[in-house]
Design a protein around this motif. Structure first.
Motif, short mmCIF file in Angstrom:
data_model
loop_
_atom_site.label_atom_id
_atom_site.label_comp_id
_atom_site.label_asym_id
_atom_site.label_seq_id
_atom_site.Cartn_x
_atom_site.Cartn_y
_atom_site.Cartn_z
N LEU A 30 10.16 3.46 -0.87
CA LEU A 30 10.67 2.11 -1.08
C LEU A 30 11.11 1.52 0.25
CD1 LEU A 30 11.66 -0.29 -2.81
CD2 LEU A 30 13.83 0.95 -3.08
N CYS A 65 12.94 -1.66 1.95
CA CYS A 65 13.81 -2.80 1.67
C CYS A 65 13.72 -3.79 2.82
CB CYS A 65 15.25 -2.33 1.50
SG CYS A 65 15.47 -1.06 0.23
N ILE A 103 10.10 -4.77 -3.00
CA ILE A 103 10.64 -5.62 -4.05
C ILE A 103 10.74 -7.05 -3.54
CG2 ILE A 103 12.59 -6.00 -5.61
CD1 ILE A 103 13.30 -3.02 -5.21
N ALA A 150 17.10 -2.87 -7.09
CA ALA A 150 16.31 -1.74 -6.57
C ALA A 150 16.48 -0.50 -7.45
CB ALA A 150 16.73 -1.43 -5.13
#
Length: 340
Positions: A58, A60, A101, A148
């Motif tokens: 992931l 960010c 995201i 998240a």
């Protein structure tokens, strides 16, 4: 014959379990959406198929309502992806499901006319400095972390995800989000921090005014006035009535949380990378001292000389040289570290 038939049936069932109706964007990424009563969380996986079991990585992204994709009026759609377009995507995709995201209350794909000069989403093209009210109200640290965590919870349940490893990394503001995710999610195995400010956000403004005065760009009297105004702004961000009138202060309040205390609580391997010409991460030079004081040995740091916040080289006059960027090198070093 019976064994062969059973094998074929098993393989068919595996394919069905992976088989989902995929919303592919620009033959680059698959879009997913998690819908709640008050919010829809959109995120992308950088691939066009889900036929391999891999851990999640992931990433960010930084601040501002920057969309994941841009749709020009005449040219083809292209990906910003929260900055991952600067990475060696094939290298990361080889071993991980790379996830980004979308920013809150920000469309995944935005028409170019609805972007300002900084590629931020603006609902009204005639007001380039005005973000949507919904975004401003959603732009605070705890919301980013909460969104998240919901994405990670969803991904843990997918058959194409290897849950033995979970990498969470973030750049700039995203490093703050990544920190809280790792602090509160025990499934995270590796944390990557890029261009991070160990003492939050508000301190950067104060240090910036001091540097301007030291360089004689402004007088010390002006610096003093600006610093005092910064104190007042931060004080206002803690006043409930003022927040109603000025919701943008919520971001200053939440993102000014010092990260260093959180980092010292985190036990998993942590990687810190920053440029020496980045005012946001100036104080990263002090971070190893705190790890030494607390007898912690889970920090790996990489100081990139003469690079700025986005890992571009810096010219003699202090401006970024956009012809000499090093994001691929920086991220590849992190991926190499993960795999040690």
């Amino acid at each position: 014959m019976g064994k062969l038939q059973n094998t074929i049936i098993l393989l068919f069932l595996v394919q069905i379990s992976f088989g989902q109706k995929l919303n592919t964007i620009n033959n680059q990424a698959i879009q997913f959406s998690i819908k709640n009563k008050k919010d829809t969380i959109n995120f992308i996986l950088i691939d066009t198929k889900l036929d391999e079991i891999k851990p999640v990585f992931l990433f960010c992204q930084g601040s501002l309502p920057i969309p994941l994709f841009v749709k020009p009026e005449k040219e083809d759609i292209w990906m910003i992806g929260g900055g991952i377009s600067n990475f060696d995507l094939n290298k990361i995709k080889k071993s991980y499901h790379l996830i980004v995201i979308s920013m809150p209350k920000t469309p995944v794909i935005v028409n170019e006319k609805n972007l300002n000069n900084s590629y931020c989403y603006i609902p009204n093209e005639n007001k380039p400095d005005e973000f949507s009210k919904e975004f401003v109200k959603s732009d605070f640290l705890e919301n980013y972390e909460n969104r998240a965590q919901k994405v990670l919870k969803y991904l843990r349940k997918q058959k194409w995800v290897d849950n033995t490893k979970l990498i969470v990394a973030g750049h700039s503001q995203g490093s703050k989000v990544a920190t809280l995710i790792a602090l509160n999610n025990k499934k995270v195995t590796h944390l990557g921090l890029f261009g991070a400010n160990p003492f939050g956000r508000i301190d950067q403004k104060i240090r910036g005014y001091r540097k301007e005065a030291e360089k004689k760009e402004i007088s010390w009297t002006e610096a003093n006035e600006k610093i005092e105004k910064t104190y007042q702004m931060y004080k206002d961000s803690y006043d409930k009535d003022t927040l109603i009138k000025k919701p943008y202060l919520l971001a200053w309040k939440s993102f000014s949380r010092p990260l260093l205390n959180d980092w010292l609580q985190i036990k998993i391997p942590t990687y810190l990378a920053y440029g020496t010409n980045d005012i946001a991460s100036d104080l990263c030079d002090l971070v190893p001292l705190f790890y030494i004081q607390n007898s912690k040995n889970n920090l790996t740091y990489k100081r990139y000389l003469n690079l700025e916040h986005n890992f571009f080289e810096v010219n003699e006059d202090g401006t970024p040289n956009y012809e000499k960027e090093h994001w691929k090198e920086v991220m590849n070093e992190f991926v190499k570290w993960i795999e040690k």
